[in-house]
Motif scaffolding. Structure first.
Motif, mmCIF file in Angstrom:
data_model
loop_
_atom_site.group_PDB
_atom_site.id
_atom_site.type_symbol
_atom_site.label_atom_id
_atom_site.label_comp_id
_atom_site.label_asym_id
_atom_site.label_seq_id
_atom_site.Cartn_x
_atom_site.Cartn_y
_atom_site.Cartn_z
ATOM 1 N N THR A 112 45.789 -1.968 20.784
ATOM 2 C CA THR A 112 44.673 -2.813 20.352
ATOM 3 C C THR A 112 44.988 -4.293 20.578
ATOM 4 N N THR A 113 46.188 -4.694 20.191
ATOM 5 C CA THR A 113 46.548 -6.106 20.270
ATOM 6 C C THR A 113 46.420 -6.609 21.694
ATOM 7 N N GLU A 114 46.958 -5.859 22.632
ATOM 8 C CA GLU A 114 46.877 -6.321 24.023
ATOM 9 C C GLU A 114 45.427 -6.297 24.515
ATOM 10 N N GLU A 121 39.740 -9.349 8.855
ATOM 11 C CA GLU A 121 40.388 -8.950 10.112
ATOM 12 C C GLU A 121 41.912 -8.875 10.002
ATOM 13 N N HIS A 122 42.463 -8.010 10.818
ATOM 14 C CA HIS A 122 43.909 -7.918 11.056
ATOM 15 C C HIS A 122 44.339 -9.136 11.883
ATOM 16 N N HIS A 123 45.580 -9.547 11.758
ATOM 17 C CA HIS A 123 46.049 -10.720 12.526
ATOM 18 C C HIS A 123 45.756 -10.573 14.020
ATOM 19 N N SER A 178 38.679 -1.670 8.080
ATOM 20 C CA SER A 178 39.757 -2.570 7.652
ATOM 21 C C SER A 178 41.010 -1.797 7.251
ATOM 22 N N ASN A 179 42.150 -2.188 7.837
ATOM 23 C CA ASN A 179 43.398 -1.503 7.509
ATOM 24 C C ASN A 179 43.891 -1.871 6.115
ATOM 25 N N ALA A 180 43.505 -3.059 5.630
ATOM 26 C CA ALA A 180 44.034 -3.516 4.336
ATOM 27 C C ALA A 180 43.206 -3.002 3.171
ATOM 28 N N VAL A 200 34.623 -4.941 19.170
ATOM 29 C CA VAL A 200 34.942 -4.193 17.953
ATOM 30 C C VAL A 200 36.412 -3.791 18.004
ATOM 31 N N ASP A 201 37.130 -4.142 16.928
ATOM 32 C CA ASP A 201 38.524 -3.729 16.783
ATOM 33 C C ASP A 201 38.513 -2.345 16.128
ATOM 34 N N GLY A 202 38.747 -1.333 16.965
ATOM 35 C CA GLY A 202 38.653 0.045 16.478
ATOM 36 C C GLY A 202 39.995 0.658 16.131
ATOM 37 N N ALA A 203 41.029 -0.190 15.942
ATOM 38 C CA ALA A 203 42.388 0.338 15.736
ATOM 39 C C ALA A 203 42.422 1.404 14.644
ATOM 40 N N GLN A 204 41.726 1.152 13.540
ATOM 41 C CA GLN A 204 41.795 2.090 12.415
ATOM 42 C C GLN A 204 40.728 3.167 12.477
ATOM 43 N N ALA A 205 39.695 2.937 13.285
ATOM 44 C CA ALA A 205 38.503 3.768 13.128
ATOM 45 C C ALA A 205 38.530 5.053 13.931
ATOM 46 N N PHE A 220 41.308 0.034 20.956
ATOM 47 C CA PHE A 220 42.059 0.891 20.025
ATOM 48 C C PHE A 220 43.452 1.222 20.558
ATOM 49 N N SER A 221 44.278 1.758 19.649
ATOM 50 C CA SER A 221 45.689 2.055 19.953
ATOM 51 C C SER A 221 45.929 3.554 19.903
ATOM 52 N N GLY A 222 46.738 4.067 20.823
ATOM 53 C CA GLY A 222 47.057 5.493 20.815
ATOM 54 C C GLY A 222 47.810 5.931 19.574
ATOM 55 N N HIS A 223 48.741 5.087 19.116
ATOM 56 C CA HIS A 223 49.651 5.563 18.059
ATOM 57 C C HIS A 223 48.975 5.740 16.713
ATOM 58 N N LYS A 224 47.803 5.141 16.540
ATOM 59 C CA LYS A 224 47.078 5.347 15.275
ATOM 60 C C LYS A 224 46.140 6.552 15.380
ATOM 61 N N ALA A 225 46.145 7.170 16.557
ATOM 62 C CA ALA A 225 45.242 8.301 16.818
ATOM 63 C C ALA A 225 46.050 9.516 17.255
HETATM 64 N N1 PLP Z 1 43.554 -4.068 14.167
HETATM 65 C C1 PLP Z 1 43.687 -3.348 13.048
HETATM 66 C C2 PLP Z 1 42.511 -3.205 12.118
HETATM 67 C C3 PLP Z 1 44.905 -2.731 12.754
HETATM 68 O O1 PLP Z 1 45.039 -2.022 11.638
HETATM 69 C C4 PLP Z 1 45.987 -2.882 13.659
HETATM 70 C C5 PLP Z 1 47.304 -2.290 13.344
HETATM 71 O O2 PLP Z 1 47.632 -2.074 12.204
HETATM 72 C C6 PLP Z 1 45.777 -3.623 14.824
HETATM 73 C C7 PLP Z 1 44.558 -4.203 15.041
HETATM 74 C C8 PLP Z 1 46.868 -3.795 15.828
HETATM 75 O O3 PLP Z 1 47.186 -2.578 16.414
HETATM 76 P P1 PLP Z 1 48.440 -2.468 17.391
HETATM 77 O O4 PLP Z 1 49.608 -3.027 16.642
HETATM 78 O O5 PLP Z 1 48.565 -1.001 17.650
HETATM 79 O O6 PLP Z 1 48.119 -3.259 18.607
#
Ligand code: PLP
Length: 417
Positions: free
Chosen positions: A104-106, A132-134, A184-186, A209-214, A232-237
């Protein structure tokens, strides 16, 4: 809704069968059966994903897109098939709308540098939300520094919901891009994307849309959402680390310059200049995480074979049970009580530092996360430094919920009384 959901999580969903697919869940920590509830940080991997990565290195390893030999052709075909799996998963119109990234970050940084940076200037604004996440804050701050554009933030209320009227009030013709979390992850808040995306697009802004958690907790359909980008990120899925994806509307990707140069992203190179490759390859400089892409596709295949409604119902029932137990713990405060919420429970306890809670629960074999969860502005909004967070996935059980809160009550007594 809750009652019917709770009923569904019975026979429709065989959690023990699911657990058997995840070998790590059989291990012990400090002599106790592992209870893994740090799923918002990363999920565990089913055997099919581990096997897919193993099989690639054991039988198929070759670099892609370059070789004429059989192994390279096979690896290329498998990698491109993985792209198609991702495209189907998010319902993209075509596989060339999927760019493989590190995560997701990249993906967000790619949009920041390749979409936003060349287009934005001092009169422009980027709108995000306070939850939002950082990863969905800092890339936009960097673009603002680079272009003179302004970062505008829509607030959240005490429940942890985006205040839609305040969000709408911040949309204007100056808003060139809106970047919002799906989940939201938090706090666990699931954003009302329909109410947020349509007005943004009507105002002429592109929407990420930041779908990392969704992606494994809610349905994702980029066409129905009508977003321009989805990350989105593979490792959260249930997939590997180091791989993820960016969905981008083809016409936008076509118009964007590459953001990294190197092999694979070009058609022709000479010292006078280079001709860039077609999308999505234009954004994939260098040898990618091939095994990761294959592992990600295996994870998505695994997940899509399940009944998403039953998964969501199961997780919702876990959240309901955990919330009920949490409310009975003296001095415990829950952060994030959105009406539409995923199975994330953030809390603190009077007189007990979240880090101490996490450390002591670890001795019971329970893996939770403590701290700011890479969402410091969320913590600032609630006037705290951090929380303890329990985040469930499809393999968690009601029995684990009971064990977590039995242990938490013991730990609280040790720390507070
Ligand atoms: N956005 C959200 C909502 C997240 O929860 C996270 C990771 O916790 C990220 C972005 C970043 O994901 P990644 O570290 O896999 O790039």
């Amino acid at each position: 809704m809750t009652a019917s959901i709770a009923t569904l999580s019975g026979p429709a969903f065989d959690v023990e069968r699911i657990r058997a697919d995840f070998p790590i869940l059989a291990r012990e920590v400090h002599g106790k059966p592992l209870i893994y509830v740090d799923n918002a940080a990363t999920t565990q991997k089913p055997q099919v994903v581990i096997d897919r990565i193993d099989a690639y290195y054991a039988h198929e390893n070759a670099n892609i897109h370059r070789g004429v030999h059989s192994l390279s052709a096979e690896a290329t075909a498998a990698y491109e098939a993985a792209r198609e799996t991702v495209a189907r998963f998010v319902n993209a119109r075509a596989a060339n709308e999927i760019v493989f990234t590190r995560g997701t970050t990249e993906a967000i940084n790619l949009v920041a540098q390749s979409y936003a940076r060349p287009r934005l200037g001092p009169d422009d604004e980027i709108l995000i939300t306070a939850l939002e996440h950082h990863s969905n804050i800092v890339p936009w701050q960097m673009v603002c520094q680079q272009t003179g554009a302004r970062l505008v933030v829509a607030p959240i209320d005490d429940r942890g919901e985006v205040v839609v009227e305040e969000y709408l009030a911040r949309l204007s013709p100056r808003t060139r891009l809106v970047a919002i979390a799906h989940l939201s992850n938090a706090l666990g808040t699931i954003n009302p994307l329909e109410a947020l995306i349509a007005p943004a697009r009507a105002a002429g802004a592109a929407v990420l849309v930041d779908g990392a958690q969704a992606v494994v907790h809610a349905p994702v359909d980029v066409q129905a959402l009508d977003c321009d980008f989805y990350a989105f990120s593979g490792h959260k899925a249930f997939g590997p680390t180091g791989v993820g994806a960016l969905y981008g509307r083809a016409e936008l990707l076509e118009a964007m310059p590459p953001w990294q140069g190197g092999g694979d992203m070009i058609k022709v190179v000479s010292f006078e200049g280079s001709e860039y490759n077609d999308i999505p390859y234009k954004f994939e400089a260098g040898t990618p995480n091939i095994a990761g892409g294959l592992g990600l596709a295996a994870a998505l295949d695994y997940f899509t074979a399940l009944d998403l409604a039953a998964v969501m119902a199961h997780e919702h029932a876990l959240l309901e049970a955990a919330t009920a137990r949490a409310r009975a713990v003296p001095g415990l405060r829950i952060y994030g009580e959105a009406r539409h919420k995923a199975a994330v429970l953030s809390f603190d306890i009077d007189g007990a530092h979240p880090q101490d809670l996490g450390t002591l629960l670890d001795h019971h074999g329970i893996a939770i996360r403590t701290g700011h969860h890479c969402a410091m502005p969320v913590m600032q909004r609630f006037g705290i430094a951090g929380t303890a967070r329990v985040s469930f996935a499809l393999y968690n059980t009601q029995e684990e919920v009971e064990r977590i809160f039995d242990a938490l009550e013991r730990v609280r007594t040790m720390l507070v009384e």
